[in-house]
Design an enzyme around this catalytic site. Structure first.
Site, short mmCIF file in Angstrom:
data_model
loop_
_atom_site.label_atom_id
_atom_site.label_comp_id
_atom_site.label_asym_id
_atom_site.label_seq_id
_atom_site.Cartn_x
_atom_site.Cartn_y
_atom_site.Cartn_z
N ASN A 159 0.61 -1.19 -0.11
CA ASN A 159 -0.12 -0.06 0.05
C ASN A 159 0.83 1.14 -0.22
OD1 ASN A 159 -2.67 -1.11 -0.10
ND2 ASN A 159 -2.33 -1.75 2.28
N ASN A 180 -2.81 -6.52 -4.46
CA ASN A 180 -1.52 -7.28 -3.78
C ASN A 180 -0.88 -8.37 -4.86
OD1 ASN A 180 -2.04 -6.22 -1.64
ND2 ASN A 180 -3.26 -7.95 -0.51
#
Length: 329
Positions: A41, A171
Site C-alpha cells: 500500500n 496485492n
C-alpha cells in the site's frame, strides 16, 4: 486450557491491514508470534513504521516483535500511489506515535523462516499484502512450504474483475513474481480473493455500532470512515469491503467463504495482464488440447480458492469482535 496456535501476520498497513490486526487480537484465538511488514500500500519503510505504530496502538508492542520487510518487489519498482486511497501515511487521516520497542535486525523473511522451524507443522501464516516476504523465505529455503501448517493470503481474483487493473487484484499485481513463487511452491494455501471479499461489507449502520462502543473502537471507526470515503470517491457504494480482516477470519473458519480446490497461476510477463490469477479448478475437465508436461506439473500444485462468500456472516462477526481488543489513538 488448549494452547492458542501460533500465527504470523504479514502485512502492508494500510487501513484494512490495521483493522485485520485488531480483529485478529479480538478473536482471542491466536498466539501472534510476529507482525512482519512488507511494502505494498505504501513503500516498505512506511509500512514498517505503520506496523510499529499499530502494535503500540493496540498495546502489544512489548510482546509482539515487528520486522521490516523487503525494500522492493522481486523484479519491479515498488508502487507508490496508494496514498490517494489509504491516506498520506497509509492510515487514513491518522498520525500515530511510533512504538518505543527496539528496531530488530532480523528481516521479515528471516523471522518467517525461524518461526517455521520453531513451530514446524503448527504455524499459520496470514499475508494481507504483496507476497514478497513469503517468496524470499521460500527462495532461501524451499522447505518453508512444508513446515507451515496453513498459509492464507488476501489476494487475487479468480472469476471476477480486478481492482487495480481490469484483470488483477492489487496485492498480486504489486509483486506478481513473488506470488507465482509462492503459489508454485507446494505451500498449503487458501486464497481469499475479491470474489469473496467484495461481498463482506461494512455499511453505515455497522460503523454506527462501532462508533457507539466508545474509545476502544474509536480508531477503528475513524479508519473505517476514511476507507468508506475513499471508496465513494473512487466510484464505490456507501460501504467498504473487509478484504484483509476476511483473510484473518478464514485462518480459523473457512465458512465465511465458498471455496474450491485448484491451482492458481500468476501472469508475470505481460503488462496488459500483469498479476492476473488464472484459476484452474481441480475438477475441471480440460478437453481443449493435451497439456504440456510443464503445465501439467504446475496445475498439480493446488490449494483452496474462494469463489464467493460462505454461509457464515463475516461482517457480523467482525463488528462483534473488534471491541474485544480495544485500541488507543
Amino acid at each position: 486450557m488448549t494452547p492458542r496456535p501460533p500465527i504470523v501476520l504479514d502485512s502492508d498497513p494500510g487501513i484494512d491491514d490495521a483493522l485485520a490486526l485488531q480483529y485478529l487480537l479480538g478473536t482471542g484465538r491466536w498466539d501472534l508470534k510476529a507482525y512482519t511488514s512488507v511494502g505494498g500500500n505504501l513503500p516498505a519503510e512506511q509500512t514498517y513504521l505503520n506496523a510499529r505504530a499499530l502494535t503500540r496502538a493496540f498495546g502489544i508492542d512489548a510482546d509482539v516483535p515487528v520486522h521490516r520487510g523487503a525494500g522492493r518487489p522481486l523484479t519491479r519498482l515498488p508502487y507508490t500511489a496508494a496514498t490517494a486511497f489509504h491516506g498520506p501515511a497509509g492510515l487514513g487521516n491518522e498520525t500515530l506515535p511510533d512504538s518505543t520497542a527496539a528496531h530488530l535486525p532480523e528481516s521479515s523473511a528471516q523471522a518467517l523462516l525461524r518461526l517455521s522451524r520453531e513451530y514446524e507443522g503448527e504455524l499459520t501464516v496470514c499475508a494481507t499484502g504483496p507476497l514478497t516476504n513469503v517468496a524470499i523465505a521460500l527462495l532461501e529455503d524451499p522447505g518453508f512450504a512444508h513446515r507451515v501448517r496453513k498459509f492464507v493470503f488476501m489476494g487475487g481474483a479468480a472469476q471476477v474483475p480486478g481492482n487495480i487493473t481490469p484483470v488483477a487484484e492489487f496485492n498480486i499485481w504489486a509483486d506478481p513474481d513473488a506470488a507465482e513463487v509462492v503459489l508454485s511452491s507446494g505451500i498449503p494455501f487458501t486464497m481469499v480473493d475479491l470474489d469473496a471479499s467484495h461481498h463482506w461489507l461494512v455499511r453505515p449502520a455497522d460503523l454506527a455500532v462501532l462508533e457507539a462502543v466508545g474509545p476502544g473502537t474509536a480508531l477503528a471507526a475513524r479508519l473505517l470512515r476514511a476507507y468508506m470515503d475513499a471508496y465513494q470517491r473512487h466510484g464505490g457504494r456507501d460501504a467498504c469491503p473487509l478484504h484483509d480482516p476476511l483473510a484473518v477470519g478464514a485462518c480459523a473458519d473457512e465458512s465465511y467463504l465458498t471455496t474450491a480446490e485448484g491451482a492458481v497461476i500468476v501472469e508475470c510477463t505481460s503488462e496488459l495482464t500483469r498479476g492476473k490469477t488464472v484459476f484452474v479448478p481441480s475438477a475441471a475437465s480440460r478437453v481443449f488440447y493435451a497439456d504440456s508436461p510443464t503445465l501439467t506439473a504446475r496445475t498439480a500444485l493446488t490449494g483452496r480458492v474462494a469463489l464467493g462468500p460462505g454461509p457464515r456472516d463475516f461482517t457480523k462477526d467482525f463488528v462483534a469482535t473488534l471491541p474485544q481488543w480495544p485500541g488507543v489513538g
